[in-house]
Design a protein around this motif. Structure first.
Motif, mmCIF file in Angstrom:
data_model
loop_
_atom_site.group_PDB
_atom_site.id
_atom_site.type_symbol
_atom_site.label_atom_id
_atom_site.label_comp_id
_atom_site.label_asym_id
_atom_site.label_seq_id
_atom_site.Cartn_x
_atom_site.Cartn_y
_atom_site.Cartn_z
ATOM 1 N N ASP A 1 -60.372 -1.935 12.134
ATOM 2 C CA ASP A 1 -60.461 -2.474 13.495
ATOM 3 C C ASP A 1 -60.061 -3.943 13.523
ATOM 4 O O ASP A 1 -59.384 -4.399 14.451
ATOM 5 C CB ASP A 1 -61.879 -2.297 14.041
ATOM 6 N N ASP B 1 -56.351 -4.243 13.182
ATOM 7 C CA ASP B 1 -55.722 -3.818 14.429
ATOM 8 C C ASP B 1 -55.818 -4.918 15.479
ATOM 9 O O ASP B 1 -54.824 -5.265 16.130
ATOM 10 C CB ASP B 1 -56.411 -2.541 14.921
ATOM 11 N N GLU B 2 -57.008 -5.493 15.650
ATOM 12 C CA GLU B 2 -57.198 -6.552 16.644
ATOM 13 C C GLU B 2 -56.347 -7.780 16.311
ATOM 14 O O GLU B 2 -55.880 -8.483 17.219
ATOM 15 C CB GLU B 2 -58.673 -6.937 16.719
ATOM 16 N N ASN C 1 -66.132 -9.193 13.457
ATOM 17 C CA ASN C 1 -65.020 -8.979 14.379
ATOM 18 C C ASN C 1 -63.845 -9.809 13.867
ATOM 19 O O ASN C 1 -63.938 -10.429 12.808
ATOM 20 C CB ASN C 1 -65.391 -9.373 15.812
ATOM 21 N N GLU C 2 -62.754 -9.817 14.624
ATOM 22 C CA GLU C 2 -61.566 -10.533 14.143
ATOM 23 C C GLU C 2 -61.776 -12.047 14.115
ATOM 24 O O GLU C 2 -61.023 -12.771 13.471
ATOM 25 C CB GLU C 2 -60.354 -10.209 15.008
ATOM 26 N N LYS D 1 -56.258 5.221 18.888
ATOM 27 C CA LYS D 1 -55.016 4.519 19.190
ATOM 28 C C LYS D 1 -54.010 5.403 19.930
ATOM 29 O O LYS D 1 -52.961 4.924 20.350
ATOM 30 C CB LYS D 1 -54.370 3.980 17.913
ATOM 31 N N TRP E 1 -59.832 6.163 13.947
ATOM 32 C CA TRP E 1 -59.032 5.045 14.452
ATOM 33 C C TRP E 1 -57.700 5.551 14.986
ATOM 34 O O TRP E 1 -57.261 5.134 16.071
ATOM 35 C CB TRP E 1 -58.798 4.022 13.341
#
Length: 743
Positions: A348, A351-352, A306-307, A413, A409
């Motif tokens: 992702d 984006d995050e 994850n981010e 969005k 994606w």
């Protein structure tokens, strides 16, 4: 916030970027010199007592336990010969450093070096470690301090004085409470310096503890300035903690209480992680372009969690640099299908982390307007220019439109592509593909989905509030015509790309025992027909101009409806047959107003009757267009209006009913309208037309009914009765009735 070393402190990406921009100043305390053989402030006090052979008094001991070390030294200095305390402090802090022990100082000097202005670094230490690490640096010492402005200042500042041969007794050193009071409260040269410093730069404290007197004086001085309305940049501190998560929590809360954001590191085994982190940060800054590119291209091979994954944090920091983002955009496209999920994971993460919707404008209040590469219909600033980094990441994304997850994606969005990204996608769609040295092939369905995305333009939902009044309050026929044309154009049917698999695809294993897993493209997106959902529940139905509007645009509405039926075959969210949504053209309890395009059926129906009042000739032309069409839905509309309008030329129905194989009279799609027509107005058909209809019905049967042939064969009288009942209005003539018996 990337970890530069394993299990090291997480440095905020914004802080690293601000350092690269020359907007950060490191503020160094005694902790950075511990590894060079020098004590912290508390240790310095202890050694002064030892060197002077003094025992703390009860008052001094109490002050020491409270951490008020400056007051302890003030009390001790009063008991010693003049200058003795300061000479002992100088002696202790003049111990030569061990070989190779200045790595932290060297790293901080490099991190503080700026191409145009030399070093910008502040320390409250008195020692010469920085000067030993780099003898060429410019140095300023208290009480003579420079003005800390972004332009013009380039030196190491000893805020509390420094050990020099010219001040052998250390009179300029800030050691005791009296010294601190003079520096921060009376003469205020230290207060003025840090006030301007905090106003102009982001500060990073290194080598301080929470109970350090220096921190207390600075925090109090800044609080006083804030009370006068001063605004300061954010402050950070490399802060140690012990005792696991609970120790981390306590340390975090304590620093936040001082209006300082802590960059926490585990000091259970010493301060090695801090030193290694600073050294690594300095190494990166020596060749930032190379370092950032290496981070990006090495780490993009791994799937991020994850981010907040340390790997993800390093990559997002590296990509917040224009040359690095440009290098990524120019790199070869990923073509190995095994790498597609990894790329999807990184999209992702980007984006995050905000890389795909970066600020395009900073407002007066300091907030930012972000412009997304892909947004939804309600996204503000959607057409603002992308910044340099977003532009390059948009190019990188467009290079990978052959990967289904990229489209997935975009669909998630909102599917509205920024104009620059839309142009990039168009360019890649237009390229020849598949040959040697050419971009990879894009599957037929994936191309279709991208083509729909690049052709659809964002809907201005703000217009929904004004259409009715714009039309109703138009000041001239010309203005009204322009607005009406714009309105009718806004409800033209179109396909939209929705995220995720369609209901039918998800249900596939349930109704045909298909164990085949969904393809990546099926997982990513599906198509749905739309024609202006925002109009279905508006006040248009009650608008006083509705009838005139529908009459004026009846032919355009028919074209919209024709277009909707043609696109319906591509709709994956619902069903391909219009009669599933509208079993009856008239208002009916079985009609399902579930899809937003079906209001066009009502508009076409009502438009005919409105047109028939104004211009019967044009209404007759409209019916003939419906009859001549090859679209069953338009045939149903024709039968309905021929049934309900006594002035319509009913003969137009014969050609329609007798066409097709089997004849439309038995069409499952037209069944309801056929039965209503024959029951209500069949008797109005001319005898010749009625005879043709009977001849068509006699040898045929509705193939769509289950077991119809065997049913007729077994119970002909029952079938004849049902047929007579349904067609009773059409066969009043005795001769027709007698010839209607199916044998």
């Amino acid at each position: 916030m990337p970890e530069l070393i394993q299990d090291g402190p997480d440095i905020p990406v914004e802080l690293m970027n601000r350092r690269d921009d020359g907007k950060v100043v490191f503020f160094c305390g005694s902790g950075i010199s511990v590894s060079t053989g020098l004590p912290m402030f508390d240790g310095l006090v202890s050694q002064i007592y030892e060197h002077t052979a003094q025992t703390p008094t009860e008052l001094e001991d109490g002050l020491r336990k409270k951490g008020q070390l400056d007051k302890v030294l003030g009390q001790l200095e009063g008991r010693l010969n003049p200058g003795r305390l300061r000479r002992e402090a100088i002696s202790i802090l003049s111990t030569p450093p061990p070989e190779s022990s200045l790595v932290t100082h060297q790293a901080l000097l490099h991190l503080s070096r700026h191409a145009d202005h030399g070093i910008r670094l502040v320390t409250t230490n008195f020692d010469d470690r920085f000067e030993l690490a780099d003898p060429s640096i410019a140095i300023d010492g208290a009480p003579k301090l420079p003005l800390p402005k972004p332009h013009g200042w380039g030196s190491l500042v000893h805020l509390h004085g420094r050990i020099t041969a010219g001040d052998a007794d250390g009179q300029d050193l800030v050691l005791t409470a009296a010294d601190f009071g003079r520096a921060y409260l009376t003469e205020r040269w230290a207060s003025r310096f840090i006030t301007e410093l905090f106003r102009e730069f982001t500060i990073v404290f290194v080598g301080y503890s929470l109970d350090d007197p220096v921190m207390s004086y600075m925090v109090d001085a800044l609080a006083a300035e804030r009370s006068r309305g001063a605004r300061f940049q954010e402050a950070y501190a490399f802060a140690d903690f012990k005792d696991g998560d609970e120790g981390r929590r306590r340390s975090d809360l304590a620093w936040q209480g001082k209006n300082v954001t802590p960059i926490l590191f585990d000091a259970q085994d010493g301060f090695g992680k801090l030193t290694d982190t600073l050294v690594k940060w300095a190494d990166i800054s020596r060749d930032p372009i190379k370092s950032r590119r290496q981070i990006v291209f090495d780490e993009l091979r791994n799937l991020p969690a994850n981010e907040n994954d340390p790997i993800a944090q390093r990559v997002t920091w590296a990509l917040s640099d224009k040359p690095t983002a440009e290098a990524l955009a120019e790199a070869a496209a990923i073509i190995d299908e095994e790498d597609f999920p990894i790329l999807a994971g990184w999209i992702d993460v980007f984006d995050e982390a905000g890389l795909l919707s970066r600020p395009s404008e900073i407002l007066a209040d300091g907030s930012a307007r972000r412009t997304p590469i892909v947004g939804n219909a309600y996204t503000q600033n959607a057409n603002n220019s992308l910044d340099d980094i977003s532009t390059r990441l948009a190019s990188w994304l467009a290079k990978h439109i052959h990967i289904p997850q990229v489209l997935g994606w975009a669909a998630r969005k909102g599917g509205h592509l920024h104009p620059y990204f839309r142009d990039q996608v168009r360019r890649h769609l237009s390229e020849q593909r598949g040959d040697e040295n050419k971009p990879p092939e894009i599957s037929e369905r994936l191309r279709l989905l991208w083509t729909i995305l690049v052709q659809n333009t964002p809907v201005d939902y703000g217009e929904d509030f004004y259409w009715e009044r714009l039309i109703e309050n138009a000041a001239s026929d010309a203005e009204r015509a322009l607005v009406e044309r714009a309105f009718i154009a806004s409800v033209r049917p179109h396909l939209t790309v929705l995220p995720g698999p369609s209901m039918h695809v998800r249900s596939r294993p349930l109704y045909n025992d298909d164990p085949t897993p969904l393809t990546p493209l099926e997982e990513c997106a599906h198509l749905k027909l739309s024609a202006g959902e925002h109009w279905r529940d508006t006040r248009f139905d009650q608008a006083p101009f509705k009838e005139n509007f529908l009459a004026s645009h009846a032919f355009t509405i028919t074209e919209h409806l024709r277009h909707a039926v043609l696109l319906l075959s591509l709709d994956e969210a619902g069903f391909s047959l219009p009669w599933f949504y509208r079993p009856a053209i008239e208002e009916h309890g079985q009609n399902r107003n579930r899809d937003d395009w079906t209001f066009l059926i009502d508009w076409a129906r009502d438009g005919y009757f409105a047109l028939a009042k104004r211009n019967p000739l044009h209404a007759d032309i409209l019916v003939r267009i419906w009859v001549e069409s090859d679209i069953p839905l338009l045939h149903r509309l024709a039968l309905h209006v021929l049934t309900e309008d006594s002035n319509a030329d009913i003969r137009a129905a014969i050609k329609l009913l007798l066409s097709g194989d089997p004849a439309n009279v038995w069409s499952i799609e037209l069944h309801h309208e056929v039965m209503v027509f024959l029951r209500k107005v069949g008797q109005r058909l001319p005898a010749e037309a009625l005879s043709q209809l009977v001849k068509t019905i006699k040898p045929t049967f509705p193939r769509w009914l289950p077991n119809s042939a065997s049913m007729i064969a077994k119970r002909p009288s029952s079938w004849n009765h049902k047929l007579r009942f349904r067609l009773k209005g059409a066969f009043l003539a005795a001769e027709a009735r007698s010839s209607c018996v199916c044998r």
